[in-house]
Design a protein around this motif. Structure first.
Motif, PDB file in Angstrom:
ATOM      1  N   ALA A  35     -17.731  28.889 -23.740  1.00 46.56           N
ATOM      2  CA  ALA A  35     -17.975  29.236 -25.146  1.00 46.56           C
ATOM      3  C   ALA A  35     -19.305  28.665 -25.648  1.00 46.56           C
ATOM      4  CB  ALA A  35     -16.822  28.751 -26.020  1.00 46.56           C
ATOM      5  N   GLU A  36     -19.559  27.400 -25.341  1.00 47.16           N
ATOM      6  CA  GLU A  36     -20.825  26.791 -25.756  1.00 47.16           C
ATOM      7  C   GLU A  36     -21.994  27.459 -25.038  1.00 47.16           C
ATOM      8  OE1 GLU A  36     -18.074  25.148 -25.105  1.00 47.16           O
ATOM      9  OE2 GLU A  36     -17.816  23.524 -26.539  1.00 47.16           O
ATOM     10  N   GLY A  37     -21.793  27.823 -23.777  1.00 46.30           N
ATOM     11  CA  GLY A  37     -22.832  28.502 -23.012  1.00 46.30           C
ATOM     12  C   GLY A  37     -23.167  29.873 -23.579  1.00 46.30           C
ATOM     13  N   ARG A  38     -22.155  30.588 -24.062  1.00 51.91           N
ATOM     14  CA  ARG A  38     -22.382  31.912 -24.663  1.00 51.91           C
ATOM     15  C   ARG A  38     -23.301  31.780 -25.874  1.00 51.91           C
ATOM     16  NH1 ARG A  38     -17.481  33.620 -24.996  1.00 51.91           N
ATOM     17  NH2 ARG A  38     -17.585  35.125 -23.327  1.00 51.91           N
ATOM     18  N   ALA A  39     -23.036  30.821 -26.736  1.00 51.57           N
ATOM     19  CA  ALA A  39     -23.853  30.621 -27.937  1.00 51.57           C
ATOM     20  C   ALA A  39     -25.285  30.235 -27.560  1.00 51.57           C
ATOM     21  CB  ALA A  39     -23.223  29.546 -28.822  1.00 51.57           C
ATOM     22  N   LEU A  40     -25.434  29.368 -26.592  1.00 54.06           N
ATOM     23  CA  LEU A  40     -26.779  28.984 -26.129  1.00 54.06           C
ATOM     24  C   LEU A  40     -27.509  30.166 -25.511  1.00 54.06           C
ATOM     25  CD1 LEU A  40     -26.128  25.511 -24.489  1.00 54.06           C
ATOM     26  CD2 LEU A  40     -27.828  25.994 -26.252  1.00 54.06           C
ATOM     27  N   PHE A  41     -26.787  30.971 -24.751  1.00 51.05           N
ATOM     28  CA  PHE A  41     -27.402  32.127 -24.106  1.00 51.05           C
ATOM     29  C   PHE A  41     -27.970  33.081 -25.157  1.00 51.05           C
ATOM     30  CE2 PHE A  41     -27.667  36.244 -22.063  1.00 51.05           C
ATOM     31  CZ  PHE A  41     -28.219  35.921 -20.835  1.00 51.05           C
ATOM     32  N   ILE A  42     -27.197  33.362 -26.182  1.00 55.06           N
ATOM     33  CA  ILE A  42     -27.658  34.257 -27.256  1.00 55.06           C
ATOM     34  C   ILE A  42     -28.908  33.674 -27.912  1.00 55.06           C
ATOM     35  CG2 ILE A  42     -27.087  35.224 -29.521  1.00 55.06           C
ATOM     36  CD1 ILE A  42     -25.726  36.649 -27.164  1.00 55.06           C
ATOM     37  N   HIS A 100     -23.570  24.089 -19.780  1.00 59.75           N
ATOM     38  CA  HIS A 100     -22.956  25.150 -20.588  1.00 59.75           C
ATOM     39  C   HIS A 100     -23.464  26.529 -20.159  1.00 59.75           C
ATOM     40  CE1 HIS A 100     -20.979  22.309 -23.144  1.00 59.75           C
ATOM     41  NE2 HIS A 100     -22.045  21.957 -23.838  1.00 59.75           N
ATOM     42  N   LEU A 101     -24.774  26.670 -20.000  1.00 57.32           N
ATOM     43  CA  LEU A 101     -25.335  27.956 -19.583  1.00 57.32           C
ATOM     44  C   LEU A 101     -24.855  28.337 -18.189  1.00 57.32           C
ATOM     45  CD1 LEU A 101     -28.935  27.563 -20.999  1.00 57.32           C
ATOM     46  CD2 LEU A 101     -27.242  29.294 -21.683  1.00 57.32           C
ATOM     47  N   THR A 102     -24.764  27.366 -17.305  1.00 59.74           N
ATOM     48  CA  THR A 102     -24.270  27.627 -15.945  1.00 59.74           C
ATOM     49  C   THR A 102     -22.832  28.135 -16.007  1.00 59.74           C
ATOM     50  OG1 THR A 102     -25.738  25.941 -15.027  1.00 59.74           O
ATOM     51  CG2 THR A 102     -23.848  26.583 -13.678  1.00 59.74           C
ATOM     52  N   ALA A 103     -22.012  27.497 -16.811  1.00 56.04           N
ATOM     53  CA  ALA A 103     -20.615  27.933 -16.964  1.00 56.04           C
ATOM     54  C   ALA A 103     -20.561  29.362 -17.493  1.00 56.04           C
ATOM     55  CB  ALA A 103     -19.859  26.987 -17.895  1.00 56.04           C
ATOM     56  N   PHE A 104     -21.339  29.667 -18.530  1.00 52.79           N
ATOM     57  CA  PHE A 104     -21.330  31.007 -19.105  1.00 52.79           C
ATOM     58  C   PHE A 104     -21.775  32.055 -18.090  1.00 52.79           C
ATOM     59  CE2 PHE A 104     -23.745  34.426 -21.213  1.00 52.79           C
ATOM     60  CZ  PHE A 104     -22.671  35.087 -21.797  1.00 52.79           C
ATOM     61  N   GLN A 137     -18.040  36.927 -13.263  1.00 54.76           N
ATOM     62  CA  GLN A 137     -16.652  36.937 -12.809  1.00 54.76           C
ATOM     63  C   GLN A 137     -16.388  35.979 -11.649  1.00 54.76           C
ATOM     64  OE1 GLN A 137     -15.431  40.998 -12.129  1.00 54.76           O
ATOM     65  NE2 GLN A 137     -16.117  41.659 -14.146  1.00 54.76           N
ATOM     66  N   LEU A 138     -17.041  34.822 -11.683  1.00 59.78           N
ATOM     67  CA  LEU A 138     -16.875  33.831 -10.625  1.00 59.78           C
ATOM     68  C   LEU A 138     -15.993  32.661 -11.040  1.00 59.78           C
ATOM     69  CD1 LEU A 138     -20.553  33.928  -9.392  1.00 59.78           C
ATOM     70  CD2 LEU A 138     -18.565  35.004  -8.329  1.00 59.78           C
ATOM     71  N   ILE A 139     -15.818  32.473 -12.344  1.00 59.10           N
ATOM     72  CA  ILE A 139     -14.896  31.461 -12.863  1.00 59.10           C
ATOM     73  C   ILE A 139     -14.187  32.061 -14.070  1.00 59.10           C
ATOM     74  CG2 ILE A 139     -16.277  29.490 -12.062  1.00 59.10           C
ATOM     75  CD1 ILE A 139     -17.137  29.089 -15.036  1.00 59.10           C
ATOM     76  N   ASP A 140     -13.078  31.438 -14.487  1.00 60.87           N
ATOM     77  CA  ASP A 140     -12.420  31.933 -15.687  1.00 60.87           C
ATOM     78  C   ASP A 140     -12.982  31.205 -16.909  1.00 60.87           C
ATOM     79  OD1 ASP A 140     -10.906  29.525 -16.277  1.00 60.87           O
ATOM     80  OD2 ASP A 140      -9.490  30.107 -14.721  1.00 60.87           O
ATOM     81  N   SER A 141     -12.639  31.677 -18.082  1.00 61.67           N
ATOM     82  CA  SER A 141     -13.252  31.183 -19.320  1.00 61.67           C
ATOM     83  C   SER A 141     -12.871  29.754 -19.670  1.00 61.67           C
ATOM     84  CB  SER A 141     -12.885  32.100 -20.488  1.00 61.67           C
ATOM     85  OG  SER A 141     -11.491  32.098 -20.706  1.00 61.67           O
ATOM     86  N   ASN A 142     -11.825  29.226 -19.051  1.00 61.07           N
ATOM     87  CA  ASN A 142     -11.381  27.860 -19.351  1.00 61.07           C
ATOM     88  C   ASN A 142     -11.915  26.822 -18.365  1.00 61.07           C
ATOM     89  OD1 ASN A 142      -9.787  28.682 -21.576  1.00 61.07           O
ATOM     90  ND2 ASN A 142      -8.246  29.422 -20.139  1.00 61.07           N
ATOM     91  N   ARG A 143     -12.592  27.251 -17.343  1.00 59.74           N
ATOM     92  CA  ARG A 143     -13.079  26.331 -16.305  1.00 59.74           C
ATOM     93  C   ARG A 143     -14.160  25.428 -16.870  1.00 59.74           C
ATOM     94  NH1 ARG A 143     -13.639  27.069 -10.375  1.00 59.74           N
ATOM     95  NH2 ARG A 143     -14.245  25.000  -9.679  1.00 59.74           N
ATOM     96  N   VAL A 144     -14.052  24.142 -16.612  1.00 59.03           N
ATOM     97  CA  VAL A 144     -15.054  23.170 -17.029  1.00 59.03           C
ATOM     98  C   VAL A 144     -15.970  22.914 -15.834  1.00 59.03           C
ATOM     99  CG1 VAL A 144     -15.452  20.812 -17.837  1.00 59.03           C
ATOM    100  CG2 VAL A 144     -13.487  22.123 -18.687  1.00 59.03           C
TER     101      VAL A 144
END
Length: 163
Positions: free
Chosen positions: A45-52, A117-121, A127-134
């Motif tokens: 979620a934090e990565g999505r905001a940073l990406f935008i 965060h960006l790496t997670a996003f 589609q390599l990890i799910d949205s809850n993966r830290v």
């Protein structure tokens, strides 16, 4: 002082040796096994905001809109686009690259947490990890990238070897 064309002097008499602190500041290499990853965690979620905010101007809002800068392609993508999900062999390389080179207009300006965060996003978007993966220094090296099987380590001996 006369300098021969065939031989350089041992010292030029300018500059000074780098301090250990200066060396450590630029020694930010991350190995495929995760050696060198700093402390921190990343969340989709934090990565999505940073990406935008920081990445979308070049890559588009989802990372698929700009063909020459496309970041997202799932493993079953048939467009032959070289993107994270179908081309990169190690998840740790993604962290390393973002940390060194992004954003394009200010490379190296992201904090370690922002890079996680960006790496997670981006891993989620591919589609390599799910949205809850830290994502962290402990978990990132364990993510198996689909393209890893296509890469061959260069184990040749002789000549200039990378160590």
């Amino acid at each position: 002082m006369v300098i021969s064309c065939n031989r350089s002097p041992e010292r030029f008499g300018i500059g000074r040796p780098a301090t250990q602190h200066e060396i450590d500041a630029v020694n930010i290499s991350i190995a495929p096994d995760g050696k060198g990853l700093p402390p921190g965690t990343g969340h989709v979620a934090e990565g999505r905001a940073l990406f935008i905010a920081k990445c979308a101007p070049c890559h588009g809002p989802t990372g698929t809109e700009v063909p020459q800068y496309r970041l997202v392609a799932t493993p079953d993508d048939t467009t032959h686009t070289r993107a994270i999900g179908n081309y990169w062999p190690y998840a740790t390389t993604l962290y390393d690259y973002i940390r060194r080179a992004m954003p394009f207009n200010a490379p190296g300006s992201l904090s370690n947490e922002e890079v996680y965060h960006l790496t997670a996003f981006l891993l989620y978007s591919n589609q390599l990890i799910d949205s809850n993966r830290v994502i962290s220094a402990r978990t990132l090296p364990g993510i198996v990238m689909p393209a890893r099987k296509w890469y061959v380590n260069d184990d040749r001996r002789g000549g200039n070897e990378v160590r």
